[in-house]
Design a protein around this motif. Structure first.
Motif, PDB file in Angstrom:
ATOM      1  N   GLN A  33       4.487  -5.060   3.213  1.00  0.00           N
ATOM      2  CA  GLN A  33       3.545  -4.263   3.248  1.00  0.00           C
ATOM      3  C   GLN A  33       4.025  -2.737   3.131  1.00  0.00           C
ATOM      4  O   GLN A  33       3.302  -1.879   2.640  1.00  0.00           O
ATOM      5  CB  GLN A  33       2.605  -4.356   4.858  1.00  0.00           C
ATOM      6  CG  GLN A  33       1.826  -3.209   4.882  1.00  0.00           C
ATOM      7  CD  GLN A  33       0.645  -3.781   3.775  1.00  0.00           C
ATOM      8  OE1 GLN A  33       0.291  -4.989   3.444  1.00  0.00           O
ATOM      9  NE2 GLN A  33      -0.079  -2.628   3.277  1.00  0.00           N
ATOM     10  N   LYS A  34       5.234  -2.558   3.325  1.00  0.00           N
ATOM     11  CA  LYS A  34       5.827  -1.273   3.391  1.00  0.00           C
ATOM     12  C   LYS A  34       5.622  -0.874   1.609  1.00  0.00           C
ATOM     13  O   LYS A  34       5.598   0.391   1.452  1.00  0.00           O
ATOM     14  CB  LYS A  34       7.539  -1.285   3.904  1.00  0.00           C
ATOM     15  CG  LYS A  34       8.049   0.338   3.512  1.00  0.00           C
ATOM     16  CD  LYS A  34       9.315  -0.082   4.228  1.00  0.00           C
ATOM     17  CE  LYS A  34      10.385   1.315   4.188  1.00  0.00           C
ATOM     18  NZ  LYS A  34      11.649   1.229   4.822  1.00  0.00           N
ATOM     19  N   ASN A  93       3.688  -2.451  -0.343  1.00  0.00           N
ATOM     20  CA  ASN A  93       2.527  -3.327  -0.856  1.00  0.00           C
ATOM     21  C   ASN A  93       3.023  -4.128  -1.989  1.00  0.00           C
ATOM     22  O   ASN A  93       2.026  -4.173  -3.066  1.00  0.00           O
ATOM     23  CB  ASN A  93       1.323  -2.307  -1.151  1.00  0.00           C
ATOM     24  CG  ASN A  93      -0.042  -3.075  -1.091  1.00  0.00           C
ATOM     25  OD1 ASN A  93      -0.229  -4.080  -0.652  1.00  0.00           O
ATOM     26  ND2 ASN A  93      -1.130  -2.315  -1.485  1.00  0.00           N
ATOM     27  N   GLU A 143      -0.626 -12.493  -4.437  1.00  0.00           N
ATOM     28  CA  GLU A 143      -0.282 -12.903  -2.840  1.00  0.00           C
ATOM     29  C   GLU A 143       0.719 -13.901  -2.603  1.00  0.00           C
ATOM     30  O   GLU A 143       1.109 -13.962  -1.749  1.00  0.00           O
ATOM     31  CB  GLU A 143      -1.825 -13.149  -2.494  1.00  0.00           C
ATOM     32  CG  GLU A 143      -1.878 -13.453  -0.795  1.00  0.00           C
ATOM     33  CD  GLU A 143      -3.441 -13.498  -0.184  1.00  0.00           C
ATOM     34  OE1 GLU A 143      -3.471 -13.699   0.924  1.00  0.00           O
ATOM     35  OE2 GLU A 143      -4.268 -13.508  -1.216  1.00  0.00           O
TER      36      GLU A 143
END
Length: 227
Positions: A139-140, A142, A149
């Motif tokens: 997530q850092k 993205n 995904e």
């Protein structure tokens, strides 16, 4: 008669000036877009000795498994080769190969490997939720927003599929975006530099190991060293 002679001399002088001016102009650099005259079977001979041998490792400038490229998108492979050719990606062996290739050669090789050993599409989502520390690292930057995904369906074919790629290669590739002023190592992609630089080397290893563990569409199609 005098007028004709004067006109002829003037024309010669003008022609000489024009020729001198033309001769002094620097040669126009033509883009390397000539159609390939070499069969793709010959072109890939430069590739198979590394990319189609199980367990084959690069030894310089860093030791890591040579990446799987069969099943990778043609646009990504072509863009990568062009980046090596321009020196935007630094790797002595890859640059020595890429500079010998025209755009048409590169596109032919890219198309060949994109269709080689095509596998079943990767699952739309990883089967298991990543551990909390891995999820935080993903997530850092993205990562899924560009690479998909499942990390096998990038939003643009110029971005690589990452799922199932060798962990040590992924680590070296990610680390290369953090390196400056090294003649042998480094990648000049501004977007990826911005994404990779906030991570520690230990965090990059965690990311690389996770991505390598995912089911993906990349394949190593074995071929003999001697053909």
């Amino acid at each position: 008669m005098k007028t004709l002679v004067s006109f002829s001399l003037a024309a010669l002088v003008a022609t000489g000036i024009a020729s001198t001016a033309t001769a002094q102009q620097p040669p126009v650099q033509q883009p390397n877009v000539s159609p390939t005259t070499v069969p793709v079977s010959t072109q890939i001979a430069m590739c198979t000795g590394c990319h189609n041998i199980p367990g084959y490792q690069a030894s310089f400038p860093e030791v890591h498994k040579v990446p799987m490229i069969a099943g990778q998108s043609a646009k990504y492979i072509a863009n990568s080769l062009m980046a090596y050719r321009k020196g935007e990606r630094k790797h002595p062996t890859m640059r020595s190969v890429a500079v010998t290739m025209s755009d048409a050669d590169i596109n032919a090789v890219a198309d060949y490997y994109s269709k080689l050993g095509q596998a079943e599409p990767a699952p739309a989502k990883p089967e298991h939720t990543p551990p909390a520390n891995v999820a935080a690292l993903l997530q850092k930057a993205n990562c899924a927003s560009c690479h998909g995904e499942n990390f096998s369906k990038p939003i643009d074919p110029s971005y690589p599929k990452l799922a199932g790629q060798y962990a040590d290669y992924l680590y070296v590739a990610l680390k290369s975006y953090q390196i400056d002023n090294n003649p042998h190592i480094g990648r000049g992609n501004a977007i990826m530099q911005g994404m990779a630089r906030p991570y520690t080397r230990a965090e990059l290893r965690v990311l690389a190991n996770y991505l390598a563990s995912l089911p993906g569409e990349l394949r190593l199609i074995e071929q003999s060293r001697f053909r």
